[in-house]
Design a protein around this motif. Structure first.
Motif, PDB file in Angstrom:
ATOM      1  N   GLU A  36       0.855  -1.179   0.000  1.00  0.00           N
ATOM      2  CA  GLU A  36       0.000   0.000   0.000  1.00  0.00           C
ATOM      3  C   GLU A  36       0.891   1.230   0.000  1.00  0.00           C
ATOM      4  O   GLU A  36       1.878   1.303   0.741  1.00  0.00           O
ATOM      5  N   VAL A  37       0.528   2.157  -0.769  1.00  0.00           N
ATOM      6  CA  VAL A  37       1.332   3.372  -0.905  1.00  0.00           C
ATOM      7  C   VAL A  37       0.526   4.557  -0.390  1.00  0.00           C
ATOM      8  O   VAL A  37      -0.645   4.730  -0.732  1.00  0.00           O
ATOM      9  N   GLU A  38       1.150   5.364   0.443  1.00  0.00           N
ATOM     10  CA  GLU A  38       0.516   6.569   0.965  1.00  0.00           C
ATOM     11  C   GLU A  38       1.483   7.727   0.776  1.00  0.00           C
ATOM     12  O   GLU A  38       2.708   7.553   0.883  1.00  0.00           O
TER      13      GLU A  38
END
Length: 221
Positions: free
Chosen positions: A15-17
Protein backbone atom coordinates in the motif's frame (compact mmCIF):
# COMPACT_ATOMS: atom_id res chain seq x y z
CA UNK A 1 2.16 -22.46 -11.57
CA UNK A 2 -0.89 -20.19 -11.50
CA UNK A 3 -1.18 -20.55 -7.70
CA UNK A 4 2.50 -19.71 -7.22
CA UNK A 5 2.11 -16.66 -9.44
CA UNK A 6 -0.88 -15.44 -7.40
CA UNK A 7 1.04 -15.86 -4.13
CA UNK A 8 3.99 -13.91 -5.53
CA UNK A 9 1.70 -11.10 -6.64
CA UNK A 10 0.04 -10.97 -3.21
CA UNK A 11 3.41 -10.86 -1.41
CA UNK A 12 4.72 -8.07 -3.63
CA UNK A 13 1.56 -5.98 -3.27
CA UNK A 14 2.13 -2.92 -1.05
CA UNK A 15 0.00 0.00 0.00
CA UNK A 16 1.33 3.37 -0.90
CA UNK A 17 0.52 6.57 0.97
CA UNK A 18 1.83 10.06 0.46
CA UNK A 19 4.54 10.88 2.99
CA UNK A 20 3.23 13.34 5.55
CA UNK A 21 3.41 13.98 9.30
CA UNK A 22 0.44 12.44 11.05
CA UNK A 23 -0.62 9.98 13.83
CA UNK A 24 -0.88 6.36 12.88
CA UNK A 25 -3.06 3.87 14.72
CA UNK A 26 -4.36 0.38 14.24
CA UNK A 27 -7.57 -0.88 15.76
CA UNK A 28 -8.23 -4.50 16.62
CA UNK A 29 -11.79 -5.55 17.34
CA UNK A 30 -12.20 -8.62 19.52
CA UNK A 31 -14.91 -10.16 21.65
CA UNK A 32 -14.39 -11.43 25.23
CA UNK A 33 -14.42 -10.59 28.91
CA UNK A 34 -11.80 -8.37 30.51
CA UNK A 35 -10.83 -9.52 34.00
CA UNK A 36 -8.18 -8.51 36.47
CA UNK A 37 -5.27 -10.74 37.33
CA UNK A 38 -6.77 -11.21 40.78
CA UNK A 39 -10.03 -10.46 42.58
CA UNK A 40 -10.94 -9.97 46.23
CA UNK A 41 -14.31 -10.46 47.89
CA UNK A 42 -14.89 -8.00 50.74
CA UNK A 43 -17.24 -9.08 53.54
CA UNK A 44 -18.17 -7.99 57.04
CA UNK A 45 -18.87 -10.04 60.15
CA UNK A 46 -21.14 -7.35 61.57
CA UNK A 47 -24.78 -8.45 61.70
CA UNK A 48 -26.09 -4.91 61.38
CA UNK A 49 -27.84 -2.50 59.02
CA UNK A 50 -25.85 -0.94 56.19
CA UNK A 51 -25.99 2.84 56.65
CA UNK A 52 -23.92 4.00 53.68
CA UNK A 53 -22.58 2.55 50.44
CA UNK A 54 -19.74 4.63 49.03
CA UNK A 55 -19.00 2.75 45.81
CA UNK A 56 -20.74 1.36 42.77
CA UNK A 57 -19.76 -1.00 39.99
CA UNK A 58 -16.96 0.46 37.89
CA UNK A 59 -15.51 2.72 40.57
CA UNK A 60 -11.75 2.74 41.02
CA UNK A 61 -10.68 2.51 44.67
CA UNK A 62 -7.40 2.71 46.50
CA UNK A 63 -6.31 0.55 49.40
CA UNK A 64 -7.88 1.86 52.61
CA UNK A 65 -10.81 3.63 50.95
CA UNK A 66 -14.06 3.24 52.93
CA UNK A 67 -16.40 1.12 50.82
CA UNK A 68 -19.40 1.11 53.14
CA UNK A 69 -20.37 1.53 56.79
CA UNK A 70 -22.77 -0.39 59.03
CA UNK A 71 -24.72 0.73 62.08
CA UNK A 72 -22.57 0.13 65.17
CA UNK A 73 -24.97 1.47 67.83
CA UNK A 74 -26.69 -1.80 68.70
CA UNK A 75 -23.37 -3.67 68.76
CA UNK A 76 -21.82 -1.07 71.08
CA UNK A 77 -24.79 -1.35 73.44
CA UNK A 78 -24.48 -5.14 73.54
CA UNK A 79 -20.76 -4.88 74.23
CA UNK A 80 -21.35 -2.44 77.11
CA UNK A 81 -23.96 -4.71 78.72
CA UNK A 82 -21.84 -7.82 78.27
CA UNK A 83 -18.67 -6.17 79.59
CA UNK A 84 -20.57 -5.18 82.72
CA UNK A 85 -21.85 -8.74 83.12
CA UNK A 86 -18.39 -10.26 82.66
CA UNK A 87 -16.90 -7.71 85.04
CA UNK A 88 -19.46 -8.65 87.70
CA UNK A 89 -18.77 -12.34 87.13
CA UNK A 90 -15.04 -11.75 87.53
CA UNK A 91 -15.67 -9.85 90.75
CA UNK A 92 -17.78 -12.69 92.15
CA UNK A 93 -15.10 -15.21 91.15
CA UNK A 94 -12.46 -13.11 92.89
CA UNK A 95 -14.56 -12.95 96.05
CA UNK A 96 -15.16 -16.71 95.97
CA UNK A 97 -11.43 -17.31 95.60
CA UNK A 98 -10.67 -15.09 98.56
CA UNK A 99 -13.39 -16.72 100.65
CA UNK A 100 -11.99 -20.17 99.85
CA UNK A 101 -8.51 -19.04 100.89
CA UNK A 102 -9.90 -17.50 104.09
CA UNK A 103 -11.82 -20.69 104.90
CA UNK A 104 -8.66 -22.76 104.47
CA UNK A 105 -6.65 -20.46 106.69
CA UNK A 106 -9.43 -20.45 109.30
CA UNK A 107 -9.51 -24.26 109.28
CA UNK A 108 -5.76 -24.32 109.89
CA UNK A 109 -6.07 -21.75 112.69
CA UNK A 110 -8.91 -23.74 114.29
CA UNK A 111 -6.79 -26.87 114.15
CA UNK A 112 -3.93 -25.10 115.91
CA UNK A 113 -6.24 -23.81 118.65
CA UNK A 114 -8.10 -27.11 119.08
CA UNK A 115 -4.93 -29.21 119.18
CA UNK A 116 -3.31 -26.82 121.63
CA UNK A 117 -6.26 -27.19 124.00
CA UNK A 118 -6.33 -30.96 123.58
CA UNK A 119 -2.58 -31.16 124.14
CA UNK A 120 -2.92 -29.10 127.29
CA UNK A 121 -5.64 -31.42 128.64
CA UNK A 122 -3.51 -34.45 127.77
CA UNK A 123 -0.45 -33.00 129.52
CA UNK A 124 -2.43 -32.27 132.64
CA UNK A 125 -3.83 -35.80 132.69
CA UNK A 126 -0.33 -37.22 132.33
CA UNK A 127 0.94 -35.00 135.15
CA UNK A 128 -1.93 -36.11 137.37
CA UNK A 129 -1.27 -39.72 136.54
CA UNK A 130 2.43 -39.40 137.30
CA UNK A 131 1.77 -37.77 140.64
CA UNK A 132 -1.22 -39.87 141.73
CA UNK A 133 -1.10 -42.29 144.67
CA UNK A 134 -1.53 -46.01 144.13
CA UNK A 135 -5.18 -45.74 145.15
CA UNK A 136 -5.96 -43.44 142.25
CA UNK A 137 -3.72 -44.93 139.59
CA UNK A 138 -6.56 -46.52 137.64
CA UNK A 139 -8.62 -43.31 137.54
CA UNK A 140 -5.60 -41.23 136.52
CA UNK A 141 -4.70 -43.75 133.84
CA UNK A 142 -8.26 -43.59 132.45
CA UNK A 143 -8.08 -39.81 132.38
CA UNK A 144 -4.89 -39.99 130.33
CA UNK A 145 -6.48 -42.43 127.89
CA UNK A 146 -9.58 -40.23 127.56
CA UNK A 147 -7.41 -37.16 126.96
CA UNK A 148 -5.36 -39.02 124.32
CA UNK A 149 -8.56 -40.17 122.58
CA UNK A 150 -9.88 -36.59 122.60
CA UNK A 151 -6.60 -35.34 121.13
CA UNK A 152 -6.62 -37.98 118.35
CA UNK A 153 -10.24 -37.14 117.56
CA UNK A 154 -9.39 -33.44 117.36
CA UNK A 155 -6.54 -34.19 114.94
CA UNK A 156 -8.81 -36.27 112.69
CA UNK A 157 -11.67 -33.74 112.77
CA UNK A 158 -9.50 -30.71 112.05
CA UNK A 159 -7.63 -32.54 109.29
CA UNK A 160 -10.94 -33.27 107.56
CA UNK A 161 -11.91 -29.59 107.82
CA UNK A 162 -8.60 -28.56 106.27
CA UNK A 163 -8.94 -31.11 103.46
CA UNK A 164 -12.46 -29.88 102.71
CA UNK A 165 -11.28 -26.28 102.60
CA UNK A 166 -8.35 -27.21 100.34
CA UNK A 167 -10.64 -29.06 97.93
CA UNK A 168 -12.98 -26.07 97.77
CA UNK A 169 -10.05 -23.80 97.00
CA UNK A 170 -8.72 -26.09 94.26
CA UNK A 171 -12.14 -26.46 92.63
CA UNK A 172 -12.57 -22.69 92.60
CA UNK A 173 -9.44 -22.36 90.43
CA UNK A 174 -11.12 -24.31 87.64
CA UNK A 175 -14.33 -22.28 87.59
CA UNK A 176 -14.69 -20.26 84.42
CA UNK A 177 -16.51 -16.95 84.68
CA UNK A 178 -19.05 -17.70 81.95
CA UNK A 179 -17.02 -18.81 78.95
CA UNK A 180 -20.03 -18.26 76.68
CA UNK A 181 -20.23 -14.58 77.64
CA UNK A 182 -16.53 -14.09 76.98
CA UNK A 183 -16.80 -15.74 73.56
CA UNK A 184 -19.85 -13.63 72.70
CA UNK A 185 -18.04 -10.47 73.80
CA UNK A 186 -15.05 -11.33 71.61
CA UNK A 187 -17.36 -11.94 68.63
CA UNK A 188 -19.16 -8.62 69.16
CA UNK A 189 -15.87 -6.72 69.25
CA UNK A 190 -14.90 -8.33 65.94
CA UNK A 191 -18.26 -7.25 64.50
CA UNK A 192 -17.73 -3.70 65.76
CA UNK A 193 -14.35 -3.54 64.03
CA UNK A 194 -16.09 -4.67 60.82
CA UNK A 195 -18.70 -1.89 60.85
CA UNK A 196 -16.46 0.18 58.58
CA UNK A 197 -15.43 -1.79 55.52
CA UNK A 198 -12.32 -0.57 53.72
CA UNK A 199 -10.70 -1.70 50.51
CA UNK A 200 -7.93 -4.24 51.21
CA UNK A 201 -6.25 -3.31 47.93
CA UNK A 202 -6.56 -0.96 45.00
CA UNK A 203 -8.67 -1.91 41.98
CA UNK A 204 -11.99 -1.66 40.19
CA UNK A 205 -15.30 -2.49 41.85
CA UNK A 206 -16.87 -5.28 39.81
CA UNK A 207 -19.90 -6.12 41.97
CA UNK A 208 -21.94 -4.60 44.79
CA UNK A 209 -24.23 -7.14 46.41
CA UNK A 210 -25.81 -4.96 49.10
CA UNK A 211 -27.51 -1.62 49.43
CA UNK A 212 -28.25 0.91 52.15
CA UNK A 213 -30.87 -0.45 54.54
CA UNK A 214 -29.93 -4.10 54.10
CA UNK A 215 -29.15 -6.12 57.21
CA UNK A 216 -25.73 -7.56 56.57
CA UNK A 217 -25.30 -11.31 56.90
CA UNK A 218 -21.69 -11.63 55.82
CA UNK A 219 -22.56 -10.92 52.18
CA UNK A 220 -19.99 -9.71 49.66
CA UNK A 221 -20.03 -5.97 49.15
Amino acid sequence: HNATKQVAMAVNTVEVEPVQKRDLSDTISVKGTVAGASSTNVTSKAASEITSMNVQVGDIVKEGDVLCTLDSTSIEEKIADLEKSVSNANAVSSINTQQAADALQQAKDDQTTTLAAAQKTLDRAKDSYNGAQMLYDQAAKQAVEDAQTAYDTAVETTNRAIETAQEAQELNKYKDTDTTSKDTLSNLKEQLADCEITAPCGGVVTAVNSKVGDINAEKNV
